[in-house]
Motif scaffolding. Structure first.
Motif, PDB file in Angstrom:
ATOM      1  N   ASP A  67       0.834  -1.206   0.000  1.00  0.00           N
ATOM      2  CA  ASP A  67       0.000   0.000   0.000  1.00  0.00           C
ATOM      3  C   ASP A  67       0.869   1.257   0.000  1.00  0.00           C
ATOM      4  O   ASP A  67       0.604   2.220  -0.727  1.00  0.00           O
ATOM      5  CB  ASP A  67      -0.923   0.012   1.223  1.00  0.00           C
ATOM      6  N   ARG A  68       1.904   1.242   0.822  1.00  0.00           N
ATOM      7  CA  ARG A  68       2.792   2.402   0.900  1.00  0.00           C
ATOM      8  C   ARG A  68       3.492   2.649  -0.429  1.00  0.00           C
ATOM      9  O   ARG A  68       3.608   3.787  -0.880  1.00  0.00           O
ATOM     10  CB  ARG A  68       3.837   2.185   1.999  1.00  0.00           C
ATOM     11  N   PHE A  69       3.953   1.556  -1.034  1.00  0.00           N
ATOM     12  CA  PHE A  69       4.688   1.710  -2.296  1.00  0.00           C
ATOM     13  C   PHE A  69       3.801   2.298  -3.385  1.00  0.00           C
ATOM     14  O   PHE A  69       4.180   3.259  -4.062  1.00  0.00           O
ATOM     15  CB  PHE A  69       5.250   0.360  -2.753  1.00  0.00           C
ATOM     16  N   PHE A  70       2.613   1.735  -3.574  1.00  0.00           N
ATOM     17  CA  PHE A  70       1.753   2.186  -4.669  1.00  0.00           C
ATOM     18  C   PHE A  70       1.104   3.536  -4.375  1.00  0.00           C
ATOM     19  O   PHE A  70       0.832   4.304  -5.291  1.00  0.00           O
ATOM     20  CB  PHE A  70       0.713   1.115  -5.012  1.00  0.00           C
ATOM     21  N   LEU A  71       0.881   3.854  -3.095  1.00  0.00           N
ATOM     22  CA  LEU A  71       0.402   5.186  -2.757  1.00  0.00           C
ATOM     23  C   LEU A  71       1.474   6.218  -3.081  1.00  0.00           C
ATOM     24  O   LEU A  71       1.194   7.269  -3.657  1.00  0.00           O
ATOM     25  CB  LEU A  71       0.028   5.264  -1.267  1.00  0.00           C
TER      26      LEU A  71
END
Length: 284
Positions: free
Chosen positions: A246-250
């Motif tokens: 989630d952090r990466f794609f956000l």
């Protein structure tokens, strides 16, 4: 140091398996002259990939972008070039029992001691697909995703850490005779070979922006690690993997939005600051 005062030098390393192959050796030595004119383009962006046909098989040649002034000196003196790292990392992957396109050679061209052009040559893989459609959730194949999750676990346990472990850098095909999925790693210049640790869980973050696919892979990965490696993993490990994703794609979406906002004239851009504010708030 005398190379710093020479106008043009070329370093060519050919894999021992191909050193005695005159056709390949001659081809490798002509790459700096013929690359721009010959070959079929496979990909063209910052780096360029071309496919060349020889009598004994096709070869992929990757020409890396010319580094900036600082990096051209760094790569010539203190750090291995991307071409050399691609070559050596591919050899190490194979040595550890996994697949990567067979490395054939790498070439480095220097001008007055600074790295200019560099090339990595490897075998061409016929009839292999990328994982993109399946990791993006466009195509569904649970058996493939399960095999891929287990492959990733084995890769990690072998100490192979691909810094850009993403859909386009993993190739696969199904072999009927063995009734197995076979995977290959490509784009190998950014890698480390390190002992297994928590850092490896972050290595799954780039695989899929689909919550369903990401969770499926995380669960299969954790289950396989528990079952075959006796690793102390739980449902919280699955949650942690999804959190990293989630952090990466956000962050990726934030960067994409910001890049597009900055491309616009100020009046148009001002309308996009609300979007920027949303992403900034979401990352806090």
């Amino acid at each position: 140091m005398h190379n710093f005062f020479r106008r043009h030098t070329v370093k060519t390393i050919i894999a021992p398996a191909y050193n005695t192959n005159r056709t390949v050796s001659e081809f490798v030595n002509t790459i700096p002259k013929l690359f721009d004119q010959d070959g079929d383009i496979v990909y063209q962006g910052r780096n360029t990939l071309k496919r060349f046909t020889l009598d004994n098989g096709d070869i992929i040649v990757k020409k890396f972008a010319i580094p900036n002034f600082i990096n051209s000196i760094v790569y010539a003196t203190f750090r291995k070039s991307k071409a050399e790292r691609s070559y050596e990392n591919s050899l190490e992957i194979i040595r550890r029992g996994f697949h990567s396109p067979t490395p054939i050679a790498y070439i480095e061209e220097f001008r007055y001691g600074k790295l200019r052009n560099s090339y990595f040559l490897c075998s061409y893989l016929e009839k292999y697909n990328t994982m993109r459609l399946y990791l993006d959730g466009v195509e569904k194949n649970d058996a493939l995703l399960t095999a891929f999750s287990q492959y990733t676990a084995e890769l990690h346990c072998a100490g192979i850490f691909h810094k850009d472990y993403s859909p386009g850098n993993i190739l696969w095909k199904y072999t009927i005779d063995s009734d197995r999925y076979e995977f290959y790693i490509v784009d190998t210049n950014r890698m480390e070979f390190i002992e297994y640790g928590k850092r490896y869980l972050k290595n799954l973050s780039r695989l899929s922006f689909s919550p369903h696919v990401s969770t499926f892979i995380a669960k299969e990965y954790v289950s396989y690690m528990q079952r075959t490696k006796q690793m102390p993993m739980t449902d919280k490990t699955v949650e942690k993997i999804n959190e990293y994703a989630d952090r990466f794609f956000l962050g990726k979406a934030y960067k994409y939005a910001l890049r597009n906002i900055l491309k616009q004239p100020f009046i148009k851009a001002s309308k996009g600051y609300g979007i920027l504010a949303v992403f900034l708030y979401a990352k806090i």
